[in-house]
Design a protein around this motif. Structure first.
Motif, PDB file in Angstrom:
ATOM      1  N   ALA A   1       7.715  76.847  14.138  1.00 43.71           N
ATOM      2  CA  ALA A   1       9.065  77.311  13.807  1.00 43.71           C
ATOM      3  C   ALA A   1       9.830  77.723  15.061  1.00 43.71           C
ATOM      4  O   ALA A   1      11.051  77.645  15.102  1.00 43.71           O
ATOM      5  CB  ALA A   1       8.996  78.468  12.836  1.00 43.71           C
ATOM      6  N   HIS A   2       9.094  78.144  16.116  1.00 40.80           N
ATOM      7  CA  HIS A   2       9.788  78.605  17.330  1.00 40.80           C
ATOM      8  C   HIS A   2      10.523  77.477  18.036  1.00 40.80           C
ATOM      9  O   HIS A   2      11.334  77.719  18.913  1.00 40.80           O
ATOM     10  CB  HIS A   2       8.792  79.274  18.280  1.00 40.80           C
ATOM     11  CG  HIS A   2       7.651  78.373  18.682  1.00 40.80           C
ATOM     12  ND1 HIS A   2       6.695  77.969  17.781  1.00 40.80           N
ATOM     13  CD2 HIS A   2       7.334  77.802  19.856  1.00 40.80           C
ATOM     14  CE1 HIS A   2       5.828  77.190  18.395  1.00 40.80           C
ATOM     15  NE2 HIS A   2       6.204  77.060  19.648  1.00 40.80           N
ATOM     16  N   VAL A   3      10.211  76.235  17.679  1.00 42.93           N
ATOM     17  CA  VAL A   3      10.923  75.106  18.287  1.00 42.93           C
ATOM     18  C   VAL A   3      12.280  74.897  17.605  1.00 42.93           C
ATOM     19  O   VAL A   3      13.176  74.302  18.178  1.00 42.93           O
ATOM     20  CB  VAL A   3      10.062  73.823  18.198  1.00 42.93           C
ATOM     21  CG1 VAL A   3      10.720  72.668  18.916  1.00 42.93           C
ATOM     22  CG2 VAL A   3       8.688  74.085  18.779  1.00 42.93           C
ATOM     23  N   GLU A   4      12.412  75.424  16.423  1.00 42.64           N
ATOM     24  CA  GLU A   4      13.675  75.450  15.680  1.00 42.64           C
ATOM     25  C   GLU A   4      14.171  74.122  15.144  1.00 42.64           C
ATOM     26  O   GLU A   4      14.659  74.024  14.044  1.00 42.64           O
ATOM     27  CB  GLU A   4      14.814  76.055  16.528  1.00 42.64           C
ATOM     28  CG  GLU A   4      14.619  77.522  16.828  1.00 42.64           C
ATOM     29  CD  GLU A   4      15.828  78.083  17.528  1.00 42.64           C
ATOM     30  OE1 GLU A   4      16.811  78.352  16.829  1.00 42.64           O
ATOM     31  OE2 GLU A   4      15.797  78.250  18.758  1.00 42.64           O
ATOM     32  N   LYS A   5      14.087  73.076  15.964  1.00 43.07           N
ATOM     33  CA  LYS A   5      14.781  71.854  15.574  1.00 43.07           C
ATOM     34  C   LYS A   5      13.930  70.625  15.870  1.00 43.07           C
ATOM     35  O   LYS A   5      13.233  70.580  16.881  1.00 43.07           O
ATOM     36  CB  LYS A   5      16.075  71.795  16.397  1.00 43.07           C
ATOM     37  CG  LYS A   5      17.170  70.981  15.782  1.00 43.07           C
ATOM     38  CD  LYS A   5      18.403  71.118  16.656  1.00 43.07           C
ATOM     39  CE  LYS A   5      19.315  69.952  16.485  1.00 43.07           C
ATOM     40  NZ  LYS A   5      20.209  69.783  17.606  1.00 43.07           N
TER      41      LYS A   5
ATOM     42  N   GLU B   1      16.401  71.116  10.777  1.00 40.74           N
ATOM     43  CA  GLU B   1      15.850  72.406  11.178  1.00 40.74           C
ATOM     44  C   GLU B   1      14.375  72.466  10.795  1.00 40.74           C
ATOM     45  O   GLU B   1      13.988  72.009   9.720  1.00 40.74           O
ATOM     46  CB  GLU B   1      16.631  73.522  10.475  1.00 40.74           C
ATOM     47  CG  GLU B   1      16.138  74.909  10.831  1.00 40.74           C
ATOM     48  CD  GLU B   1      17.169  75.990  10.547  1.00 40.74           C
ATOM     49  OE1 GLU B   1      18.201  75.666   9.931  1.00 40.74           O
ATOM     50  OE2 GLU B   1      16.923  77.143  10.939  1.00 40.74           O
ATOM     51  N   ILE B   2      13.566  73.003  11.680  1.00 41.63           N
ATOM     52  CA  ILE B   2      12.152  73.219  11.346  1.00 41.63           C
ATOM     53  C   ILE B   2      12.074  74.494  10.513  1.00 41.63           C
ATOM     54  O   ILE B   2      12.584  75.530  10.934  1.00 41.63           O
ATOM     55  CB  ILE B   2      11.296  73.330  12.626  1.00 41.63           C
ATOM     56  CG1 ILE B   2      11.388  72.013  13.410  1.00 41.63           C
ATOM     57  CG2 ILE B   2       9.852  73.665  12.284  1.00 41.63           C
ATOM     58  CD1 ILE B   2      10.684  72.028  14.731  1.00 41.63           C
ATOM     59  N   PRO B   3      11.462  74.445   9.330  1.00 39.83           N
ATOM     60  CA  PRO B   3      11.485  75.626   8.444  1.00 39.83           C
ATOM     61  C   PRO B   3      10.887  76.858   9.114  1.00 39.83           C
ATOM     62  O   PRO B   3       9.980  76.751   9.947  1.00 39.83           O
ATOM     63  CB  PRO B   3      10.614  75.199   7.257  1.00 39.83           C
ATOM     64  CG  PRO B   3      10.414  73.740   7.376  1.00 39.83           C
ATOM     65  CD  PRO B   3      10.736  73.314   8.760  1.00 39.83           C
ATOM     66  N   ALA B   4      11.423  78.027   8.763  1.00 39.40           N
ATOM     67  CA  ALA B   4      11.031  79.277   9.416  1.00 39.40           C
ATOM     68  C   ALA B   4       9.558  79.608   9.201  1.00 39.40           C
ATOM     69  O   ALA B   4       8.979  80.397   9.941  1.00 39.40           O
ATOM     70  CB  ALA B   4      11.905  80.421   8.901  1.00 39.40           C
TER      71      ALA B   4
END
Ligand code: SF4
Ligand code: SF4
Ligand code: SF4
Ligand code: FES
Lengths: 576, 179
Positions: free
Chosen positions: B97-101, B89-92
């Motif tokens: 961060a909008h890519v999420e993963k 997971e890409i950290p918030a």
């Protein structure tokens, strides 16, 4: 539905896409169509929840046979010679339509097709196609239905709504608002099954959003069931999130070992690593639900305190050496002569087969057997007061004849009196059952268990065993239902199956050669335990088989009422 | 419910098979009469035709963003199981961060890869490409496994025009959002 043998009088004939089928009166049309192999796509309908009809995906055409309003005589169609059908001019929702005599349904007409395309296009207006990222990919109804029933392109030109992407609804559930299609399954589940009314929708139109009531959180022990039933990827499990795609995972049927409910589960693993546990449908035990706490049990497989190597006197050893040391200890106690030199502490967490071998071991050693009971608070749904999954298995195999108590008082007294030389503890921490360190030091302990504890530290010989995920066998749940679990992942390198370890121990105690495989064991079991006659591991159905429990009807079991279980008489102490 | 994928029936010319054989013969004959060329490899290197399927690599978009979202479709489709991905997971609080993963680890074992190009075919993000590099060699098995860093080094940046994630971020910032 189909399994309930309905009286012929209760059956009504409905016609779906030109095919007649007889179903019990009141059967949901979606279920009736399923019996014919026809899929009526749906999102909000769930067989275990109330019907609300708010997704509109299940639209069908519906008609009833025409009768003359005055005479009630059937109106015949001169062309076909059959009774005319009055089709309703507008599509109806299938999920709120129940079978009634003469009901006609069309699921493949142009109007139905157009309705489905329309609903799909509408749902996708604000729903992102996040499939490469979304955890639901592979088991997403939106993905499947959009492919099967969608238009294939969007005519929508405005900007999509962008709603919050990572809302924590509770400690274990993450919500992606953008993906929610407002089907309300999670809301109904919380209210109707978990009895914890925490979810609701706020705002209107395309701003409508799922949220927890102010000051509340989705944190009950059933919260992860909402993730299972969310038809799209809006609710995801924080634990499983982004860990692995489901299409890589192998599904193994298993049983939840948290309590005597014995919820049916699926263990999802890839290359020997378990990623998640989900419920498996068994309408007589757990419907399609299970507890959150039960889903975490897979973590014990790779936990820090797992016993991975055998040990003698605290020093690690090869499995074979430890096995020999244990045999020597047992033989020494036997040759010393006096009976009662060896005591066995069995386990309500062992499988039926292991308990049977434990009984053989005890018989060969003439050793008394004790079990430790573990009692918690039942929640009335799928967690019972008895936290041992298989106390009834020990009764059925004859390992014990009375219910176990929580402390090993008589064992402690005998150790103090110097009557015991060796204790075989099977997956049971003696220290946790109130034996003092001094008492443990006075005897030679042979410990068979999966994790390190005070007993394994004090034991003369430690033989590591396998967790429920690494072996196969059966448990008997609170309903006296014999249910099987299957090996999902291989055990740690160098360890033998528990059945082999027990059979070896029993053999060295003079019990003769015993089978250590399930097939062999079951032929002996079926012959020796009267209630198991005629059963076998291989032929046991996936939903289990209920045993005749008459012999134990008088015992004061601790369980209170749970989802599909009513105790014969609720004992005073339980669920207080 | 299971979905059935229909196979297209063969066309008439395919069923007759003679036209297909003739087409193949034509190619063979063309080479038959072409002049012989011997190349002094490795000093001389052949010109790589467009669409050549060399070593699979990971690419970044023109803004230098990692394109792969670790959907693992390439891992799934790869016939010899050469690809190994650990999703993450890409950290918030990250800028993207909008890519999420994104992939935590990404390995392609070139001792297994058969250069089939299926990974490139299946990638929904156009993040994996088989490029011109065709000569991989190494002294150990480990050297022949390209890790994420090496894959990006080999892949570089490709000029794609989608900017999907930029659009997503813009939409978020435009605030066409719920209130
Ligand atoms: S979160 Fe999922 S289950 Fe709940 S309303 Fe939205 S789509 Fe339905
Ligand atoms: S080119 Fe083919 S074999 Fe090589 S990594 Fe891609 S899918 Fe796998
Ligand atoms: S298919 Fe593309 S996006 Fe998916 S994991 Fe492979 S490289 Fe990444
Ligand atoms: S399933 Fe019938 S309206 Fe949703």
């Amino acid at each position: 539905m189909s399994s309930v043998p309905a009286k012929p009088a209760d059956l009504v004939t409905v016609n779906i896409d030109g095919k007649d089928i007889a179903v019990p009166k009141g059967t949901n049309v979606i279920e009736a169509a399923k019996l014919l192999g026809i899929e009526i796509p749906h999102y909000c309908y769930h067989p275990k929840l109330s019907v609300v009809g708010n997704c509109r995906m299940c639209l069908i055409e519906m008609g009833l046979p025409a009768v003359d309003p005055a005479t009630k005589a059937p109106i015949m169609d001169p062309a076909s010679g059959k009774q005319k059908v009055n089709w309703m001019p507008r599509a109806q929702i299938g999920c709120a339509t129940n079978a009634m005599p003469g009901l006609h349904i069309r699921t493949n007409s142009p109007m139905v097709k157009e309705c489905r395309e329309g609903v799909t296009e509408f749902l996708l207006i604000n729903h992102p196609l996040d499939c490469p990222i979304c955890d639901q990919a592979g088991e997403c109804k939106l993905q499947e239905h959009s492919t099967a029933y969608g238009r294939g392109y969007s005519r929508f030109v405005e900007n999509k709504n962008v709603k919050p992407k990572r809302t924590q609804l509770g400690p274990r559930v993450t919500l992606d608002d953008e993906r929610c299609i407002l089907c309300s399954r999670c809301i109904r589940f919380s209210k109707e099954v978990a009895k914890d009314d925490v979810l609701g929708f706020i705002d209107r139109g395309s701003y409508s959003t799922l949220t927890c009531y102010p000051g509340k959180k989705l944190e009950n022990n059933y919260s992860l069931n909402t993730v299972d039933i969310c038809p799209v990827g809006a609710l995801t499990s924080t634990d499983f999130r982004f860990k692995m795609r489901v299409w890589f995972l192998k599904e193994t049927p298993s049983i939840d070992t948290e309590s005597s409910v014995g919820a049916n589960t699926v263990v999802w693993s890839r290359e020997g690593v378990i990623y998640r546990i989900t419920p498996r449908q068994n309408d007589a035990v757990n419907d399609t639900w299970m507890t959150d706490s039960g889903r975490l049990l897979y973590k014990q497989v790779r936990s820090e305190d797992r016993l991975l190597v055998a040990a003698i006197n605290g020093g690690t050893s090869a499995y074979d050496m430890a096995m020999k040391a244990a045999s020597d200890l047992l033989r020494a106690s036997l040759s010393a002569g006096a009976s009662g030199e060896v005591r066995i502490v069995g386990s309500g967490r062992s499988s039926v087969e292991e308990q049977f071998l434990t009984k053989k071991l005890a018989a060969a050693l003439k050793a008394p057997v004790a079990l430790v009971s573990r009692v918690g608070k039942g929640d009335g749904i799928l967690l019972s007061a008895d936290r041992n999954p298989n106390v009834r298995g020990a009764l059925v195999t004859g390992l014990i004849s009375a219910l176990p108590s929580q402390q090993l008082t008589s064992l402690a007294a005998d150790i103090d009196a110097g009557k015991v030389k060796t204790v075989v503890a099977i997956n049971e921490d003696l220290a946790a059952a109130d034996l003092t360190a001094a008492q443990l030091a006075k005897v030679s302990v042979i410990y068979l268990g999966t994790h390190k504890n005070a007993t394994s530290a004090a034991a003369k010989v430690v033989l590591p065993t396998l967790t429920v995920f690494e072996k196969s066998g059966t448990f008997v749940n609170q309903q006296f239902r014999l249910q099987k679990f299957t090996k999902a992942v291989p055990g740690p390198e160098g360890l033998a199956d528990d059945l082999v370890t027990l059979a070896n121990l029993a053999a060295s105690a003079g019990a003769g050669a015993l089978p250590s495989d399930l097939t062999g064991l079951w032929s002996t079991l079926a012959a020796e335990a009267p209630v198991l006659a005629g059963l076998s591991y291989a032929k046991l159905p996936a939903t289990g088989a209920v045993l005749d429990s008459a012999a134990w009807a008088g015992l004061p079991f601790v369980e209170g009422e749970t989802l599909h279980f009513k105790p014969a008489a609720v004992p005073a102490a339980a669920n207080a | 419910m299971a979905y059935v994928v229909e196979r297209k029936p063969l066309s008439l010319s395919e069923r007759l098979y003679i036209p297909q054989v003739l087409a193949g013969m034509k190619t063979t004959l063309k080479h038959f009469f072409a002049p012989n060329v011997t190349m002094e490899y490795p000093e001389q290197r052949p010109a790589i035709p467009p669409g050549y399927r060399g070593v699979p690599t990971l690419v970044k978009d023109p803004h230098g963003r990692e394109k792969c979202v670790s959907c693992q479709l390439c891992e799934f489709v790869c016939p010899p199981k050469a690809i190994r991905i650990t999703p993450g997971e890409i950290p918030a609080d990250a800028a993207n961060a909008h890519v999420e993963k994104g992939p935590k680890a990404f390995d392609i074992d070139m001792l297994r890869c058969i250069y089939c190009g299926l990974c490139q075919e299946v990638c929904p993000e156009e993040a994996i490409w088989l490029q011109n590099q065709y000569s991989m060699s190494g002294y150990t098995r480990e050297e022949m496994v390209n890790n994420k860093e090496r894959l990006y080094e080999l892949g570089g940046t490709l000029p794609d025009q989608h900017f999907k994630w930029d659009k997503k971020k813009a939409a978020e910032q435009r605030g066409n959002a719920h209130h």
